[in-house]
Write an enzyme that holds these catalytic residues in place. Structure first.
Site, PDB file in Angstrom:
ATOM      1  N   GLU A 152      16.644  73.583   9.126  1.00 14.16           N
ATOM      2  CA  GLU A 152      17.766  72.801   9.680  1.00 14.16           C
ATOM      3  C   GLU A 152      18.010  71.500   8.922  1.00 14.16           C
ATOM      4  O   GLU A 152      18.152  70.436   9.535  1.00 14.16           O
ATOM      5  CB  GLU A 152      17.538  72.539  11.171  1.00 14.16           C
ATOM      6  CG  GLU A 152      17.351  73.825  11.966  1.00 14.16           C
ATOM      7  CD  GLU A 152      17.203  73.605  13.466  1.00 14.16           C
ATOM      8  OE1 GLU A 152      17.087  72.445  13.915  1.00 14.16           O
ATOM      9  OE2 GLU A 152      17.182  74.614  14.195  1.00 14.16           O
ATOM     10  N   ASN A 193      15.731  77.737   6.193  1.00  6.95           N
ATOM     11  CA  ASN A 193      16.196  78.352   7.436  1.00  6.95           C
ATOM     12  C   ASN A 193      17.175  77.408   8.136  1.00  6.95           C
ATOM     13  O   ASN A 193      16.985  76.184   8.115  1.00  6.95           O
ATOM     14  CB  ASN A 193      14.950  78.572   8.325  1.00  6.95           C
ATOM     15  CG  ASN A 193      15.152  79.494   9.495  1.00  6.95           C
ATOM     16  OD1 ASN A 193      15.668  80.596   9.333  1.00  6.95           O
ATOM     17  ND2 ASN A 193      14.739  79.058  10.675  1.00  6.95           N
ATOM     18  N   HIS A 230      21.558  82.022  16.467  1.00  5.48           N
ATOM     19  CA  HIS A 230      21.735  81.642  17.881  1.00  5.48           C
ATOM     20  C   HIS A 230      23.237  81.715  18.165  1.00  5.48           C
ATOM     21  O   HIS A 230      23.969  80.760  17.916  1.00  5.48           O
ATOM     22  CB  HIS A 230      21.200  80.233  18.129  1.00  5.48           C
ATOM     23  CG  HIS A 230      19.734  80.098  17.864  1.00  5.48           C
ATOM     24  ND1 HIS A 230      18.782  80.748  18.628  1.00  5.48           N
ATOM     25  CD2 HIS A 230      19.050  79.410  16.925  1.00  5.48           C
ATOM     26  CE1 HIS A 230      17.579  80.451  18.163  1.00  5.48           C
ATOM     27  NE2 HIS A 230      17.712  79.643  17.124  1.00  5.48           N
ATOM     28  N   GLU A 259      16.100  84.078  14.199  1.00  6.38           N
ATOM     29  CA  GLU A 259      15.903  83.584  15.579  1.00  6.38           C
ATOM     30  C   GLU A 259      17.010  84.078  16.493  1.00  6.38           C
ATOM     31  O   GLU A 259      17.579  83.317  17.276  1.00  6.38           O
ATOM     32  CB  GLU A 259      15.882  82.051  15.598  1.00  6.38           C
ATOM     33  CG  GLU A 259      14.866  81.414  14.675  1.00  6.38           C
ATOM     34  CD  GLU A 259      14.854  79.892  14.734  1.00  6.38           C
ATOM     35  OE1 GLU A 259      15.474  79.307  15.645  1.00  6.38           O
ATOM     36  OE2 GLU A 259      14.212  79.282  13.860  1.00  6.38           O
ATOM     37  N   ASP A 261      19.368  85.121  19.236  1.00  9.34           N
ATOM     38  CA  ASP A 261      19.642  85.263  20.670  1.00  9.34           C
ATOM     39  C   ASP A 261      21.145  85.078  20.833  1.00  9.34           C
ATOM     40  O   ASP A 261      21.755  84.324  20.105  1.00  9.34           O
ATOM     41  CB  ASP A 261      18.818  84.307  21.547  1.00  9.34           C
ATOM     42  CG  ASP A 261      18.814  82.864  21.092  1.00  9.34           C
ATOM     43  OD1 ASP A 261      19.747  82.443  20.375  1.00  9.34           O
ATOM     44  OD2 ASP A 261      17.877  82.134  21.462  1.00  9.34           O
TER      45      ASP A 261
HETATM   46  C1  XIL Z   1      12.683  76.199  20.216  1.00  7.38           C
HETATM   47  C2  XIL Z   1      11.669  76.880  21.113  1.00  7.38           C
HETATM   48  O1  XIL Z   1      12.147  78.169  21.425  1.00  7.38           O
HETATM   49  C3  XIL Z   1      11.444  76.071  22.373  1.00  7.38           C
HETATM   50  O2  XIL Z   1      10.355  76.609  23.128  1.00  7.38           O
HETATM   51  C4  XIL Z   1      11.153  74.615  22.047  1.00  7.38           C
HETATM   52  O3  XIL Z   1      11.072  73.862  23.226  1.00  7.38           O
HETATM   53  C5  XIL Z   1      12.219  74.042  21.118  1.00  7.38           C
HETATM   54  O4  XIL Z   1      12.322  74.857  19.959  1.00  7.38           O
HETATM   55  N1  XIL Z   1      15.619  76.318  16.039  1.00  7.38           N
HETATM   56  C6  XIL Z   1      14.319  76.568  15.650  1.00  7.38           C
HETATM   57  C7  XIL Z   1      13.304  76.907  16.668  1.00  7.38           C
HETATM   58  O5  XIL Z   1      14.051  76.607  14.445  1.00  7.38           O
HETATM   59  O6  XIL Z   1      12.024  76.423  16.324  1.00  7.38           O
HETATM   60  C8  XIL Z   1      13.662  76.391  18.033  1.00  7.38           C
HETATM   61  O7  XIL Z   1      12.728  76.877  18.973  1.00  7.38           O
HETATM   62  C9  XIL Z   1      15.078  76.814  18.390  1.00  7.38           C
HETATM   63  C10 XIL Z   1      16.065  76.247  17.412  1.00  7.38           C
END
Ligand code: XIL
Length: 325
Positions: A152, A193, A230, A259, A261
């Site tokens: 990020e 990432n 996401h 990641e 969702d």
């Molecule tokens: C999130 C986790 O899922 C949570 O449990 C935590 O409180 C915060 O982080 N981007 C990322 C992940 O790279 O590490 C994050 O994960 C979600 C957003």
């Protein structure tokens, strides 16, 4: 009466019935049959030792990412004092269960130890990054397939995000982190990432492509681009075009959805992401960000593949159908 030997052998010969919640078909096995490396998820010790997550991951997923246990505030909350018990648990569990591992994440501005945020001296921050990266990557050398080395680091317009790393070192922190990771484990696949890499012409997507090509040309050992995924509902329709654009970055060896969702978890959105990876030769696999909805960081959006009772949702079955065809 059965002999004690028969009693001993009986459990070994019986076929294990799926425990509650495990899906009959594994999306990991199915995507491997399509020449991808894995369909994975994130987890950690707490989730693996309660509920049905471990059983589901054992049968339905082939890769794990530590959800939190490898982040800086968890691993080196005091300088030079490494707490890796939770990370070790994840790595040991994955190794015993033959799951590929994505290490996550070495240099990231949130969930960062407070003492790092206070550093103002470039030489000191360089050493601190090198020490942190070296410690983690060396510890899991040969066990972790791929690392999210930086996470990020871009603004939405594709410029470099303000953080202690960029403020003190400019973009050189990227080179410093990647070189340390490469030196610690030359065989690990090194990723940059980010999120909102979901539309090909979006500023952040273009900034990622432009900067990564420039850094690779300058010798920074970046192997892969991770698209977190996401998503809001409907956005997966652009996943194919976007992952293709990221994969076309000059010098990039592989890409992955890291990641995933999706708000509402529609069948259409999940099959679109899956199809996007199938269609892109450089896409190695897909990681969803958790097993069941109620454990998700976006729980209110029901964004995952298993419901709160660990039952596979329609989106899971739609992925099975897609991968079976
Ligand atoms: C999130 C986790 O899922 C949570 O449990 C935590 O409180 C915060 O982080 N981007 C990322 C992940 O790279 O590490 C994050 O994960 C979600 C957003």
């Amino acid at each position: 009466m059965k002999s004690s030997l028969a009693l001993l052998l009986a459990p070994l010969t019986a076929v294990a019935a799926p425990t509650a919640g495990q899906a009959a078909e594994s999306i990991d096995e199915l995507i491997k049959a399509k020449d991808k490396l894995y369909y994975g998820t994130c987890t950690d010790q707490g989730l693996l030792t309660s509920g049905q997550s471990a059983a589901i991951i054992q049968t339905n997923f082939g890769q794990v990412t530590p959800e939190n246990s490898m982040k800086w505030d968890q691993t080196e909350n005091s300088r030079g004092q490494f707490n890796l018990a939770q990370a070790d648990y994840l790595v040991d569990w994955a190794t015993e269960n033959n799951k590929s591992i994505r290490g996550h994440t070495l240099v990231w501005h949130p969930q960062l130890a407070g003492w790092v945020n206070n550093i103002r001296d470039p030489a000191e921050l360089t050493t601190v990054i090198q020490d942190h990266v070296t410690e983690l990557v060396t510890r899991y050398k040969g066990k972790i397939r791929a690392w999210d080395v930086v996470n990020e680091i871009f603004n939405e317009d594709g410029s470099l995000r303000s953080s202690v790393f960029s403020n003190v070192l400019g973009e050189d922190f990227v080179r410093i982190a990647f070189e340390a990771a490469r030196a610690a484990d030359p065989d690990a696949v090194l990723y940059i990432n980010d999120y909102n890499l979901d539309q090909p012409n979006y500023g952040k997507t273009q900034g990622m492509i432009r900067n990564v090509a420039k850094w690779i040309a300058a010798g920074v050992p970046i192997d892969g681009i991770g698209s977190q995924g996401h998503l809001t509902a409907g956005l997966a329709s652009q996943a194919g075009a976007t992952i293709a654009a990221l994969a076309a970055t000059e010098g990039i060896k592989e890409v992955a959805f890291t990641e995933v969702d999706i708000v509402g978890a529609s069948q259409q959105d999940y099959t679109a992401v899956t199809q996007a990876c199938l269609d892109e030769p450089k896409c190695v696999g897909i990681t969803v960000w958790g097993v069941r909805d109620s454990d998700s960081w976006r729980a209110q959006n029901n964004p995952l593949l298993f419901d709160g009772s660990f039952n596979p949702k329609p989106a899971y079955n739609a992925i099975v159908d897609l991968l079976s065809s």
